[in-house]
Design an enzyme around this catalytic site. Structure first.
Site, PDB file in Angstrom:
ATOM      1  CD  GLN A  40      -3.612  -4.639   6.379  1.00 50.56           C
ATOM      2  OE1 GLN A  40      -3.477  -3.661   5.659  1.00 50.56           O
ATOM      3  NE2 GLN A  40      -4.209  -5.748   5.960  1.00 50.56           N
TER       4      GLN A  40
ATOM      5  CE  LYS B  46      -3.888  -2.356   2.050  1.00 48.59           C
ATOM      6  NZ  LYS B  46      -4.501  -2.889   3.250  1.00 48.59           N
TER       7      LYS B  46
ATOM      8  CG  ASP C  10     -10.295  -0.472   4.588  1.00 43.60           C
ATOM      9  OD1 ASP C  10      -9.956  -0.742   3.421  1.00 43.60           O
ATOM     10  OD2 ASP C  10      -9.608  -0.766   5.584  1.00 43.60           O
TER      11      ASP C  10
END
Ligand code: NDP
Length: 305
Positions: free
Chosen positions: A97, A53, A120
């Site tokens: 995460q 990422k 997200d």
């Protein structure tokens, strides 16, 4: 023989569009979007994802800031970091995460992220906006799958779509996005009766289950489009022999490297029946990061900072 839907190539297109969006912000005197990535513990797969990422952010000009916390971090400390990032005007997007180490409540953490910074798309506010068909930050994987399908001209109107899996991250939002585009959607899961028959009805089959090779060629309607979200690591040679009978290359990789990635769909078999299939790796995987960075840019533009 089916067409391979190349996720890597489409991810590159999506990333280029993000890069241009960042450049446009700069031209308007705005700062680069800021993405905060919170990694708790030392799960090796999560470390790889976070590294990928950060590398993708660097390519498109997004500032990524990593926050690493020890596995034994108490919930209160994680919550305090999220509060701090929510309040930071230079942070447009926050990503925690997953999975979090044992003892930490991922729902509590995800619900604490400001919906405006929820890149997200997991916050109930954003899930609710999706349910209502309103604009908001939407989960990256299904958003990117929709973008891939649109790029390849798959007309979803009136199509029979079957989504295998009902997670909040992939299955449910994917089904809602397909419904929004006027597909007739069935969501199947571990309690679905006669799964092969349900799958055989699908003009579009999306597999997001996490069971290697669950979907056999005989489950696929001839001419169907197949999107394989599953990512599974196979190390067992006997399982490999069973799953990859129609994929000699994969079997070879397993033999030489000791492990190989595969999806929820038996790719070699699907290629004989479907009209188009996403491979694993190189299908949905690269698209997810591109979807994340698209959301980070959108969050920054929404903030107007
Ligand atoms: P979850 O484990 O949260 O959900 C799996 C779903 O599959 C559940 O709804 C479950 O049903 C269903 N399921 C499990 N076994 C069966 C079965 N035998 N038959 C039918 N349905 C079954 O997984 P995620 O949605 O998070 O992820 C799914 C897969 O996608 C994983 O392999 C994951 O690694 C991958 N993934 C890939 C991404 C990418 O970037 N390509 C991003 C995110 C995920 P039930 O609800 O009844 O338990």
């Amino acid at each position: 023989m089916a067409t391979i839907l190349d996720g890597k190539a489409h991810a590159d297109r999506m990333l280029e569009s993000v890069r241009l969006g960042v450049e446009d912000r700069r031209a308007r005197g705005l700062r680069a979007p800021g993405l905060a990535v919170v990694l708790v513990g030392d799960d090796p797969a999560s470390q790889v994802y976070v590294r990928n990422k950060s590398a993708a952010c660097a390519k498109v000009g997004i500032t990524s800031i990593e926050h690493r916390l020890a596995a034994e971090t108490p919930q209160a400390e994680l919550d305090a970091l999220i509060d701090q990032l929510n309040a930071d005007p230079d942070v447009d997007g926050i990503l925690v995460q997953l999975p979090l180490p044992k003892g930490l409540d991922s729902k509590e953490a995800l619900h604490r992220i400001s919906p405006a910074k929820d890149v997200d798309g997991f916050h109930p506010m954003n899930q609710g906006l999706l349910l209502e068909g309103l604009p908001g930050l939407r989960p990256c994987t299904p958003t990117a799958c929709m973008s891939l399908l649109a790029h390849h001209g798959v007309n979803l109107k009136g199509l029979r779509a079957v989504v295998l899996g009902r997670s909040e991250i992939v299955g449910k939002p994917m089904a809602l996005m397909l419904l929004e585009q006027h597909a007739t959607v069935t969501i199947a899961h571990s309690r679905t009766k006669d799964l092969p028959a349900v799958c055989r009805e699908a003009d579009l089959l999306v597999a997001a289950v996490g069971r290697p090779g669950l979907v056999e060629g005989s489950w696929i309607k001839p001419g169907a489009v197949v999107v394989d979200v599953g990512i599974n690591r196979i190390e067992d040679p006997a399982l490999g022999e069973r799953l990859f009978a129609a994929e000699p290359k994969k079997l070879e990789t397993l033999k030489t490297k000791g492990a190989v990635l595969c999806g929820d769909v038996r790719f070699g078999e699907a290629m004989q029946v479907a009209s188009a299939v996403t491979p694993v790796p190189g299908g949905v995987g690269p698209l997810t990061i591109a979807g994340l960075l698209t959301n980070a840019l959108m969050a920054a533009n929404n903030h107007g900072a």
